[in-house]
Design a protein around this motif. Structure first.
Motif, mmCIF file in Angstrom:
data_model
loop_
_atom_site.group_PDB
_atom_site.id
_atom_site.type_symbol
_atom_site.label_atom_id
_atom_site.label_comp_id
_atom_site.label_asym_id
_atom_site.label_seq_id
_atom_site.Cartn_x
_atom_site.Cartn_y
_atom_site.Cartn_z
ATOM 1 N N GLU A 2 88.433 8.952 30.087
ATOM 2 C CA GLU A 2 87.385 7.949 29.907
ATOM 3 C C GLU A 2 86.006 8.591 29.842
ATOM 4 O O GLU A 2 85.756 9.607 30.480
ATOM 5 C CB GLU A 2 87.418 6.950 31.059
ATOM 6 C CG GLU A 2 88.650 6.074 31.049
ATOM 7 C CD GLU A 2 88.581 4.988 32.079
ATOM 8 O OE1 GLU A 2 87.465 4.545 32.408
ATOM 9 O OE2 GLU A 2 89.642 4.587 32.561
ATOM 10 N N ASN A 3 85.139 7.951 29.093
ATOM 11 C CA ASN A 3 83.760 8.424 28.984
ATOM 12 C C ASN A 3 82.954 8.018 30.202
ATOM 13 O O ASN A 3 83.238 7.020 30.845
ATOM 14 C CB ASN A 3 83.096 7.861 27.732
ATOM 15 C CG ASN A 3 83.475 8.617 26.489
ATOM 16 O OD1 ASN A 3 84.356 9.460 26.500
ATOM 17 N ND2 ASN A 3 82.825 8.302 25.394
ATOM 18 N N ARG A 4 81.948 8.825 30.488
ATOM 19 C CA ARG A 4 80.983 8.536 31.540
ATOM 20 C C ARG A 4 79.601 8.490 30.908
ATOM 21 O O ARG A 4 79.350 9.102 29.879
ATOM 22 C CB ARG A 4 80.988 9.644 32.613
ATOM 23 C CG ARG A 4 82.283 9.867 33.363
ATOM 24 C CD ARG A 4 82.593 8.803 34.408
ATOM 25 N NE ARG A 4 81.529 8.527 35.345
ATOM 26 C CZ ARG A 4 81.369 9.114 36.530
ATOM 27 N NH1 ARG A 4 82.203 10.053 36.928
ATOM 28 N NH2 ARG A 4 80.382 8.771 37.321
ATOM 29 N N ILE A 5 78.712 7.758 31.556
ATOM 30 C CA ILE A 5 77.311 7.702 31.141
ATOM 31 C C ILE A 5 76.545 8.616 32.094
ATOM 32 O O ILE A 5 76.712 8.527 33.312
ATOM 33 C CB ILE A 5 76.744 6.269 31.242
ATOM 34 C CG1 ILE A 5 77.593 5.286 30.435
ATOM 35 C CG2 ILE A 5 75.273 6.237 30.812
ATOM 36 C CD1 ILE A 5 77.604 5.534 28.965
ATOM 37 N N ALA A 6 75.721 9.493 31.545
ATOM 38 C CA ALA A 6 74.980 10.441 32.388
ATOM 39 C C ALA A 6 73.631 10.760 31.765
ATOM 40 O O ALA A 6 73.420 10.600 30.561
ATOM 41 C CB ALA A 6 75.773 11.723 32.566
ATOM 42 N N ILE A 7 72.745 11.216 32.613
ATOM 43 C CA ILE A 7 71.435 11.726 32.198
ATOM 44 C C ILE A 7 71.330 13.168 32.681
ATOM 45 O O ILE A 7 71.573 13.451 33.854
ATOM 46 C CB ILE A 7 70.275 10.918 32.825
ATOM 47 C CG1 ILE A 7 70.285 9.471 32.349
ATOM 48 C CG2 ILE A 7 68.932 11.574 32.540
ATOM 49 C CD1 ILE A 7 69.824 9.276 30.935
ATOM 50 N N LEU A 8 70.980 14.064 31.779
ATOM 51 C CA LEU A 8 70.705 15.445 32.152
ATOM 52 C C LEU A 8 69.198 15.619 32.182
ATOM 53 O O LEU A 8 68.511 15.296 31.203
ATOM 54 C CB LEU A 8 71.301 16.421 31.142
ATOM 55 C CG LEU A 8 72.792 16.732 31.238
ATOM 56 C CD1 LEU A 8 73.634 15.529 30.918
ATOM 57 C CD2 LEU A 8 73.132 17.879 30.318
ATOM 58 N N ALA A 9 68.676 16.070 33.297
ATOM 59 C CA ALA A 9 67.255 16.384 33.431
ATOM 60 C C ALA A 9 67.124 17.897 33.293
ATOM 61 O O ALA A 9 67.694 18.649 34.074
ATOM 62 C CB ALA A 9 66.734 15.923 34.780
ATOM 63 N N VAL A 10 66.381 18.324 32.281
ATOM 64 C CA VAL A 10 66.272 19.745 31.963
ATOM 65 C C VAL A 10 64.808 20.174 32.063
ATOM 66 O O VAL A 10 63.923 19.519 31.504
ATOM 67 C CB VAL A 10 66.800 20.029 30.532
ATOM 68 C CG1 VAL A 10 66.752 21.518 30.224
ATOM 69 C CG2 VAL A 10 68.211 19.474 30.346
ATOM 70 N N ILE A 11 64.571 21.266 32.782
ATOM 71 C CA ILE A 11 63.237 21.861 32.870
ATOM 72 C C ILE A 11 63.308 23.251 32.263
ATOM 73 O O ILE A 11 64.096 24.085 32.718
ATOM 74 C CB ILE A 11 62.734 21.933 34.324
ATOM 75 C CG1 ILE A 11 62.674 20.528 34.927
ATOM 76 C CG2 ILE A 11 61.365 22.621 34.384
ATOM 77 C CD1 ILE A 11 62.345 20.514 36.410
ATOM 78 N N VAL A 12 62.499 23.464 31.232
ATOM 79 C CA VAL A 12 62.485 24.758 30.542
ATOM 80 C C VAL A 12 61.195 25.487 30.905
ATOM 81 O O VAL A 12 60.107 25.052 30.529
ATOM 82 C CB VAL A 12 62.591 24.579 29.012
ATOM 83 C CG1 VAL A 12 62.614 25.937 28.320
ATOM 84 C CG2 VAL A 12 63.818 23.754 28.641
ATOM 85 N N GLU A 13 61.344 26.580 31.634
ATOM 86 C CA GLU A 13 60.191 27.399 32.012
ATOM 87 C C GLU A 13 60.090 28.655 31.159
ATOM 88 O O GLU A 13 59.068 29.334 31.192
ATOM 89 C CB GLU A 13 60.292 27.774 33.491
ATOM 90 C CG GLU A 13 60.262 26.550 34.400
ATOM 91 C CD GLU A 13 60.406 26.909 35.852
ATOM 92 O OE1 GLU A 13 59.367 27.143 36.500
ATOM 93 O OE2 GLU A 13 61.561 26.955 36.328
ATOM 94 N N ASN A 14 61.147 28.958 30.411
ATOM 95 C CA ASN A 14 61.186 30.149 29.569
ATOM 96 C C ASN A 14 61.235 29.718 28.109
ATOM 97 O O ASN A 14 62.280 29.271 27.626
ATOM 98 C CB ASN A 14 62.427 30.986 29.914
ATOM 99 C CG ASN A 14 62.603 32.182 29.014
ATOM 100 O OD1 ASN A 14 61.738 32.512 28.216
ATOM 101 N ND2 ASN A 14 63.744 32.831 29.122
ATOM 102 N N PRO A 15 60.128 29.840 27.360
ATOM 103 C CA PRO A 15 60.119 29.407 25.964
ATOM 104 C C PRO A 15 61.142 30.131 25.095
ATOM 105 O O PRO A 15 61.582 29.599 24.080
ATOM 106 C CB PRO A 15 58.695 29.685 25.489
ATOM 107 C CG PRO A 15 57.988 30.380 26.582
ATOM 108 C CD PRO A 15 58.848 30.382 27.798
ATOM 109 N N ASP A 16 61.563 31.315 25.497
ATOM 110 C CA ASP A 16 62.560 32.056 24.730
ATOM 111 C C ASP A 16 63.935 31.389 24.772
ATOM 112 O O ASP A 16 64.801 31.700 23.958
ATOM 113 C CB ASP A 16 62.674 33.494 25.238
ATOM 114 C CG ASP A 16 61.402 34.295 25.003
ATOM 115 O OD1 ASP A 16 60.645 33.957 24.069
ATOM 116 O OD2 ASP A 16 61.147 35.246 25.775
#
Length: 83
Positions: A2-16
């Motif tokens: 079964e599918n789940r509903i989720a939110i991924l919170a992503v913080i990018v500190e490295n532009p590379d």
């Protein structure tokens, strides 16, 4: 599975890492409902939220791959009910 509903919170500190992150998001695009990115120029970081509707194994796989990128942090929150 079964599918789940989720939110991924992503913080990018490295532009590379942005190119690698975008490649991962493209690879998992079939489970992504939408995403929103906010550049926080004053702090030199990017804040990204990714909404998903996919099997939990697929959500976890993407989150794990994102978390292994240098200079990138990810946390996942799941909805309490399954879709």
């Amino acid at each position: 599975m079964e599918n789940r509903i989720a939110i991924l919170a992503v913080i990018v500190e490295n532009p590379d890492a942005i190119e690698q992150l975008n490649l991962l998001l493209h690879e998992y695009r079939d489970g992504i409902i939408g995403r929103m990115g906010l550049p926080y120029r004053q702090r030199g970081i990017n804040l990204i939220s990714v909404a998903m509707d996919a099997p939990q194994t697929r959500i976890s796989a993407l989150s794990g791959k994102i978390g292994r990128l240098a200079g990138v942090t990810v946390k996942t929150a799941y909805a309490s009910h399954q879709a």
